[in-house]
Every structure is written in structure tokens, then in C-alpha cells.
Write a protein that holds these residues in place. Structure first.
Motif, mmCIF file in Angstrom:
data_model
loop_
_atom_site.group_PDB
_atom_site.id
_atom_site.type_symbol
_atom_site.label_atom_id
_atom_site.label_comp_id
_atom_site.label_asym_id
_atom_site.label_seq_id
_atom_site.Cartn_x
_atom_site.Cartn_y
_atom_site.Cartn_z
ATOM 1 N N TRP A 215 0.837 -1.211 0.000
ATOM 2 C CA TRP A 215 0.000 0.000 0.000
ATOM 3 C C TRP A 215 0.867 1.254 0.000
ATOM 4 O O TRP A 215 0.564 2.222 -0.695
ATOM 5 C CB TRP A 215 -0.932 -0.005 1.215
ATOM 6 C CG TRP A 215 -2.075 -0.973 1.087
ATOM 7 C CD1 TRP A 215 -2.639 -1.440 -0.052
ATOM 8 C CD2 TRP A 215 -2.804 -1.572 2.167
ATOM 9 N NE1 TRP A 215 -3.683 -2.295 0.235
ATOM 10 C CE2 TRP A 215 -3.804 -2.399 1.582
ATOM 11 C CE3 TRP A 215 -2.716 -1.500 3.549
ATOM 12 C CZ2 TRP A 215 -4.714 -3.143 2.351
ATOM 13 C CZ3 TRP A 215 -3.616 -2.245 4.320
ATOM 14 C CH2 TRP A 215 -4.599 -3.052 3.725
ATOM 15 N N LEU A 216 1.946 1.225 0.767
ATOM 16 C CA LEU A 216 2.839 2.380 0.797
ATOM 17 C C LEU A 216 3.590 2.516 -0.528
ATOM 18 O O LEU A 216 3.719 3.623 -1.066
ATOM 19 C CB LEU A 216 3.821 2.257 1.960
ATOM 20 C CG LEU A 216 3.211 2.329 3.368
ATOM 21 C CD1 LEU A 216 4.290 2.099 4.427
ATOM 22 C CD2 LEU A 216 2.517 3.667 3.609
ATOM 23 N N ALA A 218 2.622 1.604 -3.436
ATOM 24 C CA ALA A 218 1.697 2.077 -4.470
ATOM 25 C C ALA A 218 1.535 3.586 -4.420
ATOM 26 O O ALA A 218 1.178 4.213 -5.429
ATOM 27 C CB ALA A 218 0.347 1.393 -4.309
ATOM 28 N N ALA A 219 1.804 4.174 -3.261
ATOM 29 C CA ALA A 219 1.748 5.629 -3.100
ATOM 30 C C ALA A 219 3.129 6.255 -3.219
ATOM 31 O O ALA A 219 3.334 7.409 -2.796
ATOM 32 C CB ALA A 219 1.121 5.978 -1.750
ATOM 33 N N SER A 220 4.091 5.494 -3.788
ATOM 34 C CA SER A 220 5.476 5.957 -3.980
ATOM 35 C C SER A 220 6.171 6.274 -2.662
ATOM 36 O O SER A 220 6.999 7.183 -2.579
ATOM 37 C CB SER A 220 5.507 7.185 -4.911
ATOM 38 O OG SER A 220 4.985 6.851 -6.188
ATOM 39 N N ILE A 221 5.837 5.501 -1.643
ATOM 40 C CA ILE A 221 6.487 5.629 -0.336
ATOM 41 C C ILE A 221 7.324 4.376 -0.128
ATOM 42 O O ILE A 221 6.787 3.275 0.034
ATOM 43 C CB ILE A 221 5.445 5.790 0.791
ATOM 44 C CG1 ILE A 221 4.579 7.025 0.558
ATOM 45 C CG2 ILE A 221 6.141 5.866 2.142
ATOM 46 C CD1 ILE A 221 3.413 7.157 1.523
ATOM 47 N N TYR A 229 9.317 11.467 5.107
ATOM 48 C CA TYR A 229 7.940 11.649 4.681
ATOM 49 C C TYR A 229 7.135 12.359 5.755
ATOM 50 O O TYR A 229 7.599 12.572 6.877
ATOM 51 C CB TYR A 229 7.304 10.295 4.380
ATOM 52 C CG TYR A 229 7.997 9.508 3.304
ATOM 53 C CD1 TYR A 229 7.671 9.681 1.961
ATOM 54 C CD2 TYR A 229 8.997 8.579 3.620
ATOM 55 C CE1 TYR A 229 8.299 8.945 0.957
ATOM 56 C CE2 TYR A 229 9.639 7.844 2.621
ATOM 57 C CZ TYR A 229 9.287 8.027 1.299
ATOM 58 O OH TYR A 229 9.918 7.314 0.318
ATOM 59 N N GLN A 233 1.096 11.439 4.642
ATOM 60 C CA GLN A 233 1.317 10.573 3.484
ATOM 61 C C GLN A 233 1.073 9.109 3.842
ATOM 62 O O GLN A 233 0.430 8.368 3.095
ATOM 63 C CB GLN A 233 2.733 10.756 2.941
ATOM 64 C CG GLN A 233 3.003 12.094 2.290
ATOM 65 C CD GLN A 233 4.446 12.227 1.849
ATOM 66 O OE1 GLN A 233 5.311 12.661 2.611
ATOM 67 N NE2 GLN A 233 4.729 11.826 0.608
ATOM 68 N N THR A 236 -2.775 8.635 4.478
ATOM 69 C CA THR A 236 -3.575 8.608 3.246
ATOM 70 C C THR A 236 -3.433 7.269 2.534
ATOM 71 O O THR A 236 -4.421 6.672 2.099
ATOM 72 C CB THR A 236 -3.155 9.754 2.317
ATOM 73 O OG1 THR A 236 -3.399 11.004 2.967
ATOM 74 C CG2 THR A 236 -3.942 9.706 1.015
ATOM 75 N N ALA A 237 -2.207 6.769 2.434
ATOM 76 C CA ALA A 237 -1.959 5.516 1.722
ATOM 77 C C ALA A 237 -2.586 4.332 2.438
ATOM 78 O O ALA A 237 -3.224 3.474 1.807
ATOM 79 C CB ALA A 237 -0.455 5.303 1.562
ATOM 80 N N SER A 240 -6.493 4.438 2.519
ATOM 81 C CA SER A 240 -7.019 4.085 1.210
ATOM 82 C C SER A 240 -6.994 2.572 0.995
ATOM 83 O O SER A 240 -7.946 1.985 0.473
ATOM 84 C CB SER A 240 -6.199 4.778 0.117
ATOM 85 O OG SER A 240 -6.628 4.382 -1.170
#
Length: 323
Positions: A215-216, A218-221, A229, A233, A236-237, A240
Motif C-alpha cells: 500500500w505504501l 503504491a503511493a510511492s512511499i 515523509y 502521506q 492517506t496511503a 485508502s
């Protein structure tokens, strides 16, 4: 292990040395296929209304918890961390009001180093004796669960001590406080340690549907030792992906103890370390029919991390600690 949240310390934190959460409970007539699987923490989820073996009536706010660790301390012994994934912390039964109990059945105490060492966390509480028998990991062998044991050694990893010590801690402190893992629920033909296997399989099943790393990513984390970060951020990831706001835990220095944060009121910690996913569950916890709920459901906080922008680290694993 678990850090005590200030909002739940008090009369709600207590323990029992009873062999059953509900003394006098029969071991017969727990046919859950004949029972309505009520949602935990609903008005129907009480032992005087429904079968507590078939609906979670004791620890109805269920937390599936994970670690982001960067080393184990036992790498030389082959105890390492799995690549591109978080690891299991545990599966915990909070009360519906957000309080919790621990070590509910001292006859099933397999924790070599109980933390805390009393059932209510107080010096006046009932002592939890350290377990000195064979590792709880050996309990899987008579059931032929070698695949489960291998999975746990890969994904349920301890820091500073053998994995089995950690598993014993999590079972003894938490599993004994779920009504659906209570011994009478396993019937008159109960085989010793059946509920241990059941708890491990259930914990693994929840972990498998919570891909925190993915999940992280996919959020570019991504883990990094050069990029930091913001808490928002991560929130939110993960919200979601999960469908509700988890509790995000941090370790490391407080932001206002760092050079960048000196003089601010932000005392949140700055190194990402944990995620706790909260559920209400339909029927048995083992049924894995969870309804995600926000970590703030009882008015508690959703993170102890620093709130300042761009100050939370998601560090890379130590070289040699990950395979």
C-alpha cells in the motif's frame, strides 16, 4: 509486546487466572453453524445473548498489528527479516470501549519473559510466572503444521530473542483474552494446544490481507535513509488500502528533541515502526470476517508520530538483516 496507551490505563486493564473467561461454561453445544454470527461490539454480542464461542463477546475490538523493523539482532543465527514486507506483531482483543486486558488464563502461559509481569500491570497484581518449558513453536509439530511453522519463522520475527519467545508472548498475553479461543469452545474432544494452532493460523490470515508495504509502495512511499515523509502521506496511503484509519506508530527521537524541531511543541516520534489495523468482526475471530473501523473509534489518537511536514523516516533495513 505492546506499549500501553494512556487512554486505556485504568480500571479497564485487568487480568484473571481463570481457565475460562466465563467460569462454569460448558464444553458442549457450541455448534457455530447454528448460531447467528453477530458483529462484535454490537448489542447482540454479549454472553447472555449469544454463544461466546461463536461471536466474539470479550475482546470485540480486534487489532491486527504489524512491525517495520530494520534488524533482528540474531542475523548470525539465521533469524532475518523478509524482503519487501512488514512483519507480524500480533492479533489483539481490545474491549469495545478501547480498554484491554492481558494474560487471562495463566494455565496457558507460554511467555518466557512476561511483559508486564502481572495480570493488571501493577505491582500489586497477580504475578505472571515466566514460562520455562519447550518453545511454543514445538506445539505445531504434533499437528504436522510444518508449513505454518516455516511461514511464522519468515514473517513473525522477533528482535533480540528467538521467534518462539515472541509467539509465546503474543499467545499468552492476547489470545487467552478472546472468547472464541476459550478452551470450552473446542469441545469435549479437545486436543491439547488446538487453540494455539488456531490462533497462529488466524493471526497469519489477517496479516495476509494487510499488505502495508505494498500500500505504501503504491503511493510511492519506499524505505529510504535519505528521504523522509509526512505522517499524512502514510495515513492517506494506508487508509485508502485498508478502508479505515489505522494507528501508525513511530519510535526514535521526538521531533522537538531534534535540531530541526527544537523549540516546537511537536513531540511526536520520528521513525516509522508499527501499524495497527482495527476491526469489528462478524461471529468468530477465526472467521476473518472483519469490518474495518478507525483507530479513533473510542476517541483515542491515531498516531504518536511527529506531525511536522517531511520529518518521519521510513528507514531501510540494516545490511544483512533482510532476505
Amino acid at each position: 509486546m505492546r506499549s500501553v496507551k494512556a487512554s486505556i490505563v485504568g480500571s479497564a486493564l485487568w487480568g484473571s487466572a481463570c481457565a475460562s473467561l466465563y467460569p462454569g461454561q460448558s464444553s458442549v453445544n457450541h455448534t457455530c453453524q447454528l448460531q447467528t454470527p453477530y458483529l462484535s461490539c454490537s448489542p447482540q454480542a454479549y454472553p447472555n445473548v449469544t454463544d461466546s464461542c461463536c461471536t466474539e463477546t470479550y475482546g470485540g475490538l480486534v487489532l491486527a498489528t504489524q512491525f517495520w523493523s530494520t534488524y533482528t539482532g540474531l542475523e548470525s543465527q539465521g533469524q532475518v527479516l523478509p524482503k519487501d514486507t512488514w512483519t507480524i506483531h500480533g492479533l489483539w482483543p481490545d474491549f469495545c470501549d478501547g480498554g484491554y486486558t492481558q494474560y487471562c488464563d495463566l494455565s496457558r502461559q507460554y511467555d518466557p519473559v512476561p511483559v508486564p509481569n502481572t495480570t493488571d500491570g501493577k505491582t500489586t497484581g497477580t504475578i505472571v510466572p515466566p514460562y520455562t518449558g519447550p518453545s511454543i513453536g514445538t506445539f505445531l509439530e504434533p499437528f504436522g503444521k510444518f508449513d505454518l511453522l516455516a511461514y511464522m519463522n519468515k514473517y513473525w520475527v522477533n528482535q533480540g530473542a528467538p521467534n518462539g519467545d515472541f509467539w509465546g508472548h503474543e499467545f499468552s498475553k492476547h489470545a487467552t483474552c478472546f472468547s472464541t479461543f476459550d478452551l470450552p469452545c473446542y469441545g469435549p474432544k479437545y486436543k491439547e494446544h488446538s487453540e494455539v494452532i488456531d490462533f497462529f493460523e488466524t493471526t497469519v490470515a489477517y496479516h495476509e490481507i494487510l499488505p502495508t508495504w505494498g500500500w505504501l509502495a503504491a503511493a510511492s512511499i519506499h524505505p529510504s535513509n535519505s528521504t523522509s515523509y509526512s505522517l499524512t502521506q502514510f495515513q492517506t496511503a494506508l487508509k485508502s488500502g485498508f478502508g479505515a484509519m489505522p494507528y501508525i506508530g513511530c519510535a526514535g527521537p521526538r521531533y522537538n528533541e531534534t535540531e530541526a524541531g527544537r523549540g516546537t511543541m511537536d513531540n511526536g516520534r520520528t521513525v516509522l515502526s508499527e501499524a495497527w489495523y482495527y476491526y469489528h468482526v462478524y461471529g468468530r475471530v477465526q472467521g476473518r470476517q472483519g469490518l474495518p473501523v478507525d483507530a479513533s473509534i473510542n476517541g483515542g489518537g491515531v498516531s504518536n508520530c511527529a506531525k511536522a511536514e517531511g520529518v518521519v523516516r521510513y528507514p531501510l533495513r540494516t545490511v544483512g538483516s533482510e532476505v
